[in-house]
Design a protein around this motif. Structure first.
Motif, PDB file in Angstrom:
ATOM      1  N   MET A  41      63.173 -29.653 104.664  1.00 36.61           N
ATOM      2  CA  MET A  41      62.673 -29.081 104.923  1.00 36.61           C
ATOM      3  C   MET A  41      60.233 -29.022 104.509  1.00 36.61           C
ATOM      4  SD  MET A  41      63.589 -26.466 107.290  1.00 36.61           S
ATOM      5  CE  MET A  41      62.170 -25.275 106.577  1.00 36.61           C
ATOM      6  N   GLU A  48      51.798 -25.603 107.266  1.00 33.63           N
ATOM      7  CA  GLU A  48      53.319 -25.498 106.299  1.00 33.63           C
ATOM      8  C   GLU A  48      53.249 -24.957 104.758  1.00 33.63           C
ATOM      9  OE1 GLU A  48      55.613 -27.808 108.349  1.00 33.63           O
ATOM     10  OE2 GLU A  48      55.719 -28.207 109.984  1.00 33.63           O
ATOM     11  N   ARG A 198      62.512 -18.992 106.826  1.00 36.15           N
ATOM     12  CA  ARG A 198      62.430 -20.691 108.394  1.00 36.15           C
ATOM     13  C   ARG A 198      63.422 -21.757 107.738  1.00 36.15           C
ATOM     14  NH1 ARG A 198      56.855 -22.486 105.857  1.00 36.15           N
ATOM     15  NH2 ARG A 198      57.406 -24.547 106.756  1.00 36.15           N
ATOM     16  N   THR A 201      66.597 -20.520 110.314  1.00 36.50           N
ATOM     17  CA  THR A 201      65.869 -20.142 111.762  1.00 36.50           C
ATOM     18  C   THR A 201      65.629 -21.786 112.008  1.00 36.50           C
ATOM     19  OG1 THR A 201      64.195 -20.123 111.105  1.00 36.50           O
ATOM     20  CG2 THR A 201      65.752 -17.604 111.195  1.00 36.50           C
ATOM     21  N   ASP A 202      64.752 -22.426 110.982  1.00 34.62           N
ATOM     22  CA  ASP A 202      64.979 -23.558 111.767  1.00 34.62           C
ATOM     23  C   ASP A 202      65.928 -24.663 112.533  1.00 34.62           C
ATOM     24  OD1 ASP A 202      64.247 -26.484 111.923  1.00 34.62           O
ATOM     25  OD2 ASP A 202      61.992 -26.016 111.261  1.00 34.62           O
ATOM     26  N   SER A 203      65.541 -25.085 113.227  1.00 32.63           N
ATOM     27  CA  SER A 203      67.370 -25.994 114.158  1.00 32.63           C
ATOM     28  C   SER A 203      67.032 -27.286 114.004  1.00 32.63           C
ATOM     29  CB  SER A 203      67.301 -25.200 115.958  1.00 32.63           C
ATOM     30  OG  SER A 203      67.483 -23.954 116.025  1.00 32.63           O
ATOM     31  N   GLU A 204      66.000 -28.140 113.713  1.00 28.05           N
ATOM     32  CA  GLU A 204      65.316 -28.893 114.024  1.00 28.05           C
ATOM     33  C   GLU A 204      65.863 -29.372 112.407  1.00 28.05           C
ATOM     34  OE1 GLU A 204      61.623 -32.241 114.016  1.00 28.05           O
ATOM     35  OE2 GLU A 204      61.381 -29.950 114.914  1.00 28.05           O
ATOM     36  N   ARG A 205      64.906 -29.005 111.439  1.00 33.85           N
ATOM     37  CA  ARG A 205      65.473 -29.458 110.050  1.00 33.85           C
ATOM     38  C   ARG A 205      65.576 -28.358 109.019  1.00 33.85           C
ATOM     39  NH1 ARG A 205      59.149 -30.013 107.620  1.00 33.85           N
ATOM     40  NH2 ARG A 205      59.410 -28.266 108.730  1.00 33.85           N
ATOM     41  N   GLY A 206      66.062 -27.157 109.512  1.00 34.67           N
ATOM     42  CA  GLY A 206      66.869 -26.297 108.215  1.00 34.67           C
ATOM     43  C   GLY A 206      68.572 -26.170 109.385  1.00 34.67           C
ATOM     44  N   GLY A 208      69.423 -23.837 111.128  1.00 35.50           N
ATOM     45  CA  GLY A 208      69.179 -22.841 112.456  1.00 35.50           C
ATOM     46  C   GLY A 208      70.253 -23.388 113.230  1.00 35.50           C
TER      47      GLY A 208
END
Length: 460
Positions: A41, A48, A198, A201-206, A208
């Motif tokens: 993240m 950002e 964040r 909810t972040d499906s790419e890096r977090g 999510g």
């Protein structure tokens, strides 16, 4: 974020002739899902990047320099997790310069010499600048830092240093004078809350990709525990989600208890701006005033575990040393003030030892509020009857009042008299409500009281 190197170009292959081990090239946006959440993240752009508006807000000198690729050597100073190394990597993504990433913990002068040699050749061959980022630069001694000086001076490398320590103590003055110093502050609670939301909810890096139900008090609790450190907050969140139980539908339920286990820290119900903050510091001060070191230490430990500001605790100890101890033990103020300075110099976790010592001493000391009452009485006298001019014989001889010659009133120099004392009028005429200061029989103040009584009796 884990960085995957680009495929070397013809130019970078040529550069390897001068530097066999390339420590950093332009970071890619590719995500290593095996990396810790805090690394995944990590902000990649200025947009950002959280917090630090004072130095990175729109129109600021540093932001303009980064966006226009016109940086000069700079030093980033701030606590852990505030974004120093992240900002360096954002610069790496933004600049056209070659970027070399080192840590002062694992690298030495020999490594830097290789970088300098390659940077000199790179500048000669292609006029490309080299940015040398050194994390934890305070770990290098004076000789190691001096090795950088001529190459920063002549522009062979553009140096970016990062440090958690006060650079005025830990970085050589000649090197510091050739760098712009930027101080980064701990992230605000709101900024960390935004990071945590964040990350969830972040499906790419977090996180999510997980189904997560989070109790409303969880994220504020983790943000509070982080104490301005984004890395600590994200690490705690990742551990919390990993440890959370799943129901039949695969939903992970995150409760306050789960968050406590993930952060390895219990919720103490302590809000730095709420009732518990004021109740605890009140109990702490009253325990000190009441000469109960055990109770005072209990409340001190509670505040430290809850992340209370150590500067706030130290200030209250200094105040109490005068307000409630005073001249009953004059060393109390000396010790409290020394403790306050030491706390700033040492920092946590060792600062808790200093606060404990001061707490034990102040709680055990003789108590007197005579000095507190004295200034209150003197202030009340002036408020009621107004401020009266000082007697002419103790006024400044250059003032109008001092030039007045009143019969029989000449200043008597105390050191010309036995015991360095001579009775004479010091208070203005008509002052009421005295004595303002009435020493008690406590500790050193008992000696002061006897000395004052002896002087009064000698006048009779």
């Amino acid at each position: 974020m884990s960085i995957e190197p680009k495929e070397p170009s013809t130019e970078s292959a040529a550069q390897n002739l001068f530097n066999e081990e390339i420590h950093a090239t332009k970071p890619e946006s590719r995500v290593d899902l095996m990396a810790p959440l805090a690394a995944r993240m990590r902000p990649r752009t200025l947009e950002e990047f959280q917090g630090q508006q004072a130095i990175l807000g729109e129109g600021t000198l540093l932001r303009n320099a980064i966006e226009r690729d016109l940086l000069s050597s700079l030093l980033l100073w701030g606590p852990p997790g505030c974004g120093k190394s992240t900002l360096a990597r954002i610069i790496a993504n933004t600049t056209k310069a070659h970027f070399e990433d080192y840590s002062a913990i694992t690298s030495g002068v020999a490594d830097v010499r290789k970088v300098i040699e390659t940077a000199r050749e790179r500048k000669r061959a292609s006029n490309q600048r080299t940015i040398l980022f050194i994390d934890e630069i305070h770990r290098w001694n004076k000789a190691q830092q001096d090795a950088l000086l001529p190459h920063v001076e002549n522009g062979t490398v553009l140096l970016i240093g990062a440090t958690t320590e006060n650079p005025y103590f830990e970085v050589n003055a000649p090197l510091l004078s050739r760098m712009r110093l930027f101080r980064l502050e701990p992230l605000s609670r709101e900024a960390i809350l935004d990071l945590l939301q964040r990350a969830l909810t972040d499906s790419e890096r977090g996180l999510g990709m997980f189904k997560v139900a989070v109790a409303p008090e969880v994220l504020p609790h983790l943000a509070e525990l982080a104490e301005g450190d984004a890395r600590r907050a994200l690490t705690a969140l990742e551990a919390t989600v990993d440890a959370a139980p799943q129901d039949a539908q695969g939903l992970r339920h995150i409760t306050l208890q789960t968050a406590e286990e993930g952060a390895q820290k219990r919720s103490l119900g302590y809000d730095k701006q709420g009732d518990e903050h004021y109740d605890t510091i009140s109990a702490f001060i009253k325990s000190l005033r009441g000469s109960d070191p055990d109770a005072a230490l209990y409340y001190l430990a509670k505040m430290l575990l809850a992340g209370e500001d150590i500067k706030f605790i130290a200030r209250r100890l200094v105040i109490l040393a005068s307000e409630d101890i005073g001249n009953a033990d004059p060393m109390a103020l000396v010790l409290a003030n020394s403790a306050a300075q030491a706390v700033m110099f040492v920092g946590l976790p060792e600062a808790q030892l200093i606060l404990s010592q001061a707490t034990c001493y102040l709680a055990s000391a003789h108590k007197s509020n005579a000095c507190t009452l004295a200034i209150g009485r003197a202030t009340e006298e002036i408020k009621r009857h107004g401020a009266t001019p000082s007697p002419s014989h103790i006024s400044d001889s250059r003032s109008m009042n001092g030039r007045k010659k009143m019969k029989g009133q000449t200043y008597l120099y105390p050191h010309d008299h036995p015991n360095h004392y001579v009775p004479q009028q010091y208070l203005p005429n008509g002052v009421q409500g005295t004595p303002f200061y009435e020493p008690t029989e406590q500790g050193t103040e008992a000696k002061i009281k006897k000395r004052m009584e002896d002087r009064i009796s000698s006048q009779k």
